[in-house]
Write a protein that holds these residues in place. Structure first.
Motif, PDB file in Angstrom:
ATOM      1  N   ASN A 174      31.885  23.400  49.819  1.00 38.95           N
ATOM      2  CA  ASN A 174      30.880  24.519  50.061  1.00 38.95           C
ATOM      3  C   ASN A 174      31.396  25.733  49.171  1.00 38.95           C
ATOM      4  O   ASN A 174      30.642  26.860  49.407  1.00 38.95           O
ATOM      5  N   GLY A 175      32.397  25.490  48.246  1.00 40.43           N
ATOM      6  CA  GLY A 175      32.767  26.573  47.296  1.00 40.43           C
ATOM      7  C   GLY A 175      33.839  27.309  47.772  1.00 40.43           C
ATOM      8  O   GLY A 175      34.419  28.069  46.854  1.00 40.43           O
ATOM      9  N   LYS A 176      34.469  27.081  48.931  1.00 43.96           N
ATOM     10  CA  LYS A 176      35.493  27.894  49.376  1.00 43.96           C
ATOM     11  C   LYS A 176      36.787  27.153  48.715  1.00 43.96           C
ATOM     12  O   LYS A 176      37.099  26.139  48.762  1.00 43.96           O
ATOM     13  N   ILE A 177      37.633  28.435  48.344  1.00 42.23           N
ATOM     14  CA  ILE A 177      38.814  27.786  47.788  1.00 42.23           C
ATOM     15  C   ILE A 177      40.071  27.865  48.874  1.00 42.23           C
ATOM     16  O   ILE A 177      40.274  28.463  49.607  1.00 42.23           O
ATOM     17  N   LEU A 178      40.445  26.329  48.857  1.00 37.54           N
ATOM     18  CA  LEU A 178      41.414  25.995  50.094  1.00 37.54           C
ATOM     19  C   LEU A 178      42.850  26.473  49.721  1.00 37.54           C
ATOM     20  O   LEU A 178      43.455  26.461  50.535  1.00 37.54           O
ATOM     21  N   GLN A 179      42.922  25.888  48.519  1.00 38.82           N
ATOM     22  CA  GLN A 179      44.541  26.264  47.885  1.00 38.82           C
ATOM     23  C   GLN A 179      44.405  26.806  46.441  1.00 38.82           C
ATOM     24  O   GLN A 179      43.474  26.540  45.798  1.00 38.82           O
ATOM     25  N   ALA A 180      45.365  27.708  46.268  1.00 40.45           N
ATOM     26  CA  ALA A 180      45.786  28.191  44.805  1.00 40.45           C
ATOM     27  C   ALA A 180      47.156  28.132  44.550  1.00 40.45           C
ATOM     28  O   ALA A 180      47.923  28.653  45.630  1.00 40.45           O
TER      29      ALA A 180
END
Length: 187
Positions: A174-180
């Motif tokens: 869905n385009g959400k950044i889960l981890q960086a």
């Protein structure tokens, strides 16, 4: 006469351009030229990608996969998508640094063309399904698509989003950044 920066990138991939019971065709990438071959090395088609400029050469590894469920593989070369007969379905040179690509099921039962540049996820037409933008991915490298997270439905992409650095993001479909996070440095 191929450009010097595309010539080292030779690849052979197994594909199914003819819709056989099992993949028996080959995709040969020689610099900026792509050739569909049968298992008897008969040429099915040839496509040559014309560079917009030297910063927009196709990824080292193209991707093959059936994107519409017809049993025949399309070819994704980062800036273009080819039909199983080698005809371009679309070309789009929006992003620089299209280092790596994949064809993978993403948001529906059909596979999508997923690239390390922007736009990130494309279908059979030119309407982007997901575009993270150059602020989030100014120079994408080493794109991988899999089910990395048990808490997020469907597959995710992992991508080194800051070029040749150790920074990596994991993005839900869905385009959400889960981890960086940063990976360990390598020589």
């Amino acid at each position: 006469n191929p450009k010097a920066n595309t010539w080292p990138h030779q690849r052979i991939l197994v594909a199914n351009f003819r819709g056989l019971d099992r993949p028996s065709d080959l995709l040969l990438k020689a610099g900026d030229t792509y050739v569909g071959l049968t298992d008897q090395l008969e040429v099915l088609w040839t496509y040559q990608y014309e560079l917009e400029d030297d910063s927009r050469f196709p990824p080292k590894f193209p991707a093959v996969g059936d994107m519409n469920g017809d049993g025949r593989d399309e070819v994704y070369g980062g800036y273009f998508l080819l039909a199983p007969n080698g005809a371009p379905l679309w070309t789009l040179e929006k992003a620089t640094y299209m280092d790596s690509v994949a064809i993978h099921v993403w948001d529906s039962k059909y596979a999508r063309a997923i690239g390390s540049g922007t736009p990130q996820v494309m279908g059979l037409d030119l309407n982007p399904i997901l575009d993270l933008g150059e602020k989030i991915v100014p120079h994408g490298q080493e794109l991988r698509v899999a089910d990395f997270s048990a808490t997020s439905p469907g597959p995710e992409m992992a991508i080194r989003n800051q070029g040749h650095t150790a920074h990596l993001i994991v993005v839900a479909n869905n385009g959400k950044i889960l981890q960086a996070f940063n990976l360990n440095e390598v020589p």
